[in-house]
Design a protein around this motif. Structure first.
Motif, PDB file in Angstrom:
ATOM      1  N   ILE A  48       0.770  -1.300   0.031  1.00  0.00           N
ATOM      2  CA  ILE A  48      -0.003   0.142   0.040  1.00  0.00           C
ATOM      3  C   ILE A  48       0.729   1.270  -0.019  1.00  0.00           C
ATOM      4  N   SER A  49       2.051   1.298   0.391  1.00  0.00           N
ATOM      5  CA  SER A  49       2.999   2.446   0.331  1.00  0.00           C
ATOM      6  C   SER A  49       4.380   2.138   0.607  1.00  0.00           C
ATOM      7  N   VAL A  50       5.205   2.859  -0.178  1.00  0.00           N
ATOM      8  CA  VAL A  50       6.646   2.825   0.111  1.00  0.00           C
ATOM      9  C   VAL A  50       6.988   4.028   0.310  1.00  0.00           C
ATOM     10  N   ILE A  51       8.324   4.336   1.133  1.00  0.00           N
ATOM     11  CA  ILE A  51       8.800   5.596   1.343  1.00  0.00           C
ATOM     12  C   ILE A  51      10.314   5.325   1.241  1.00  0.00           C
ATOM     13  N   SER A  52      11.148   6.312   0.446  1.00  0.00           N
ATOM     14  CA  SER A  52      12.683   6.276   0.456  1.00  0.00           C
ATOM     15  C   SER A  52      13.488   6.188   1.644  1.00  0.00           C
ATOM     16  N   ALA A  53      14.457   5.990   1.537  1.00  0.00           N
ATOM     17  CA  ALA A  53      15.407   5.645   2.684  1.00  0.00           C
ATOM     18  C   ALA A  53      15.402   7.058   3.405  1.00  0.00           C
ATOM     19  N   GLN A  54      15.409   8.188   2.902  1.00  0.00           N
ATOM     20  CA  GLN A  54      15.564   9.516   3.639  1.00  0.00           C
ATOM     21  C   GLN A  54      14.288  10.114   3.693  1.00  0.00           C
ATOM     22  N   GLY A  55      13.230   9.468   3.081  1.00  0.00           N
ATOM     23  CA  GLY A  55      11.920   9.948   3.280  1.00  0.00           C
ATOM     24  C   GLY A  55      11.359  10.946   2.507  1.00  0.00           C
ATOM     25  N   GLY A  56      12.064  11.369   1.365  1.00  0.00           N
ATOM     26  CA  GLY A  56      11.658  12.433   0.415  1.00  0.00           C
ATOM     27  C   GLY A  56      10.793  11.981  -0.659  1.00  0.00           C
ATOM     28  N   LEU A  57      10.513  10.605  -0.867  1.00  0.00           N
ATOM     29  CA  LEU A  57       9.872  10.150  -1.847  1.00  0.00           C
ATOM     30  C   LEU A  57       8.816   9.080  -1.296  1.00  0.00           C
ATOM     31  N   GLN A  58       7.627   9.230  -1.705  1.00  0.00           N
ATOM     32  CA  GLN A  58       6.613   8.282  -1.363  1.00  0.00           C
ATOM     33  C   GLN A  58       5.629   7.750  -2.486  1.00  0.00           C
ATOM     34  N   ILE A  59       5.161   6.634  -2.430  1.00  0.00           N
ATOM     35  CA  ILE A  59       4.394   6.002  -3.411  1.00  0.00           C
ATOM     36  C   ILE A  59       2.896   5.467  -2.702  1.00  0.00           C
ATOM     37  N   TYR A  60       1.773   5.624  -3.122  1.00  0.00           N
ATOM     38  CA  TYR A  60       0.657   4.847  -2.441  1.00  0.00           C
ATOM     39  C   TYR A  60      -0.087   4.157  -3.460  1.00  0.00           C
ATOM     40  N   ALA A  61      -0.756   3.130  -2.889  1.00  0.00           N
ATOM     41  CA  ALA A  61      -1.492   2.415  -3.776  1.00  0.00           C
ATOM     42  C   ALA A  61      -2.712   3.208  -3.958  1.00  0.00           C
ATOM     43  N   ASP A  62      -3.648   3.182  -5.069  1.00  0.00           N
ATOM     44  CA  ASP A  62      -4.781   3.788  -5.450  1.00  0.00           C
ATOM     45  C   ASP A  62      -5.686   3.510  -4.218  1.00  0.00           C
ATOM     46  N   GLN A  98      11.454  -3.729   5.008  1.00  0.00           N
ATOM     47  CA  GLN A  98      12.371  -3.320   4.788  1.00  0.00           C
ATOM     48  C   GLN A  98      12.898  -3.481   3.091  1.00  0.00           C
ATOM     49  N   ALA A  99      12.975  -2.659   2.483  1.00  0.00           N
ATOM     50  CA  ALA A  99      13.476  -2.969   0.935  1.00  0.00           C
ATOM     51  C   ALA A  99      14.869  -3.100   0.854  1.00  0.00           C
ATOM     52  N   ARG A 100      15.264  -3.659  -0.294  1.00  0.00           N
ATOM     53  CA  ARG A 100      16.498  -3.882  -0.818  1.00  0.00           C
ATOM     54  C   ARG A 100      17.297  -2.607  -1.105  1.00  0.00           C
ATOM     55  N   SER A 101      16.544  -1.469  -1.393  1.00  0.00           N
ATOM     56  CA  SER A 101      17.638  -0.459  -1.800  1.00  0.00           C
ATOM     57  C   SER A 101      17.013   0.723  -1.195  1.00  0.00           C
ATOM     58  N   LYS A 102      17.509   1.765  -1.593  1.00  0.00           N
ATOM     59  CA  LYS A 102      17.093   3.227  -0.915  1.00  0.00           C
ATOM     60  C   LYS A 102      15.885   3.937  -1.496  1.00  0.00           C
ATOM     61  N   TRP A 103      15.594   3.200  -2.846  1.00  0.00           N
ATOM     62  CA  TRP A 103      14.430   3.656  -3.360  1.00  0.00           C
ATOM     63  C   TRP A 103      13.848   2.988  -4.720  1.00  0.00           C
ATOM     64  N   PRO A 104      13.006   1.872  -4.565  1.00  0.00           N
ATOM     65  CA  PRO A 104      12.777   0.916  -5.400  1.00  0.00           C
ATOM     66  C   PRO A 104      12.030   1.626  -6.733  1.00  0.00           C
ATOM     67  N   GLY A 105      11.313   2.935  -6.638  1.00  0.00           N
ATOM     68  CA  GLY A 105      10.550   3.479  -7.381  1.00  0.00           C
ATOM     69  C   GLY A 105       9.098   3.074  -7.937  1.00  0.00           C
ATOM     70  N   ALA A 106       8.517   1.991  -6.935  1.00  0.00           N
ATOM     71  CA  ALA A 106       7.485   1.543  -7.283  1.00  0.00           C
ATOM     72  C   ALA A 106       6.890   0.704  -5.965  1.00  0.00           C
ATOM     73  N   ILE A 107       5.705   0.485  -5.942  1.00  0.00           N
ATOM     74  CA  ILE A 107       5.347  -0.662  -4.840  1.00  0.00           C
ATOM     75  C   ILE A 107       5.657  -1.816  -5.443  1.00  0.00           C
ATOM     76  N   VAL A 108       6.724  -2.521  -5.043  1.00  0.00           N
ATOM     77  CA  VAL A 108       7.247  -3.729  -5.584  1.00  0.00           C
ATOM     78  C   VAL A 108       6.773  -4.641  -4.849  1.00  0.00           C
ATOM     79  N   PRO A 109       6.869  -5.786  -5.293  1.00  0.00           N
ATOM     80  CA  PRO A 109       6.232  -7.132  -4.633  1.00  0.00           C
ATOM     81  C   PRO A 109       6.694  -7.506  -3.295  1.00  0.00           C
ATOM     82  N   ALA A 110       5.893  -8.296  -2.485  1.00  0.00           N
ATOM     83  CA  ALA A 110       6.553  -8.439  -1.188  1.00  0.00           C
ATOM     84  C   ALA A 110       7.838  -9.263  -1.302  1.00  0.00           C
ATOM     85  N   SER A 111       8.065 -10.025  -2.269  1.00  0.00           N
ATOM     86  CA  SER A 111       9.405 -10.852  -2.388  1.00  0.00           C
ATOM     87  C   SER A 111      10.400  -9.970  -2.444  1.00  0.00           C
ATOM     88  N   TRP A 112      10.349  -8.898  -2.792  1.00  0.00           N
ATOM     89  CA  TRP A 112      11.266  -7.904  -2.983  1.00  0.00           C
ATOM     90  C   TRP A 112      11.892  -7.324  -1.910  1.00  0.00           C
TER      91      TRP A 112
END
Length: 126
Positions: A48-62, A98-112
């Motif tokens: 439903i949401s992802v936020i970048s490592a430093q918090g400046g970028l966010q994405i939300y599910a519709d 916790q993601a595998r990078s500082k910013w995945p750029g999308a709401i990536v699947p759980a396996s990520w």
């Protein structure tokens, strides 16, 4: 592996608000993007949401855009999810990850994601 622990779940009525928290590992928290997922009984886990490592970028599910707000305080190793205008369909177990990078750029699947919390239950009654 990072240690994550959610808190803040509970029961509210339609239109109410809750704030979830996710406490992370001080050694790694600020290095990675973080995501929020939810899973209702009988349904797939939904990002439903992802936020970048430093918090400046966010994405939300519709499904939550305009009602939920993700934020983080790296000084406190804590991720937040402010949930407003809650609906019965928001009822689910909520997980931080916790993601595998500082910013995945999308709401990536759980396996990520590399680490997960144990979840906190949110129930919204009509």
């Amino acid at each position: 592996q990072a240690q994550l622990a959610e808190s803040g779940g509970g029961s509210v009525q339609t239109g109410g608000s809750l704030q979830l928290s996710c406490k992370g590992d001080a050694l790694t928290f600020a290095d990675y993007a973080m995501g929020w997922f939810r899973q209702a009984p009988g349904k797939d886990r939904e990002g439903i949401s992802v936020i970048s490592a430093q918090g400046g970028l966010q994405i939300y599910a519709d499904s939550v855009k305009g009602r939920f707000t993700v934020s983080r305080d790296n000084a406190k190793n804590t991720l937040y999810l402010q949930m407003d205008s809650l609906k019965p369909e928001d009822s689910a177990m909520y997980y931080c990850a916790q993601a595998r990078s500082k910013w995945p750029g999308a709401i990536v699947p759980a396996s990520w994601y590399r680490a997960w919390g144990q979840g906190t239950q949110v129930t919204v009654s009509s």
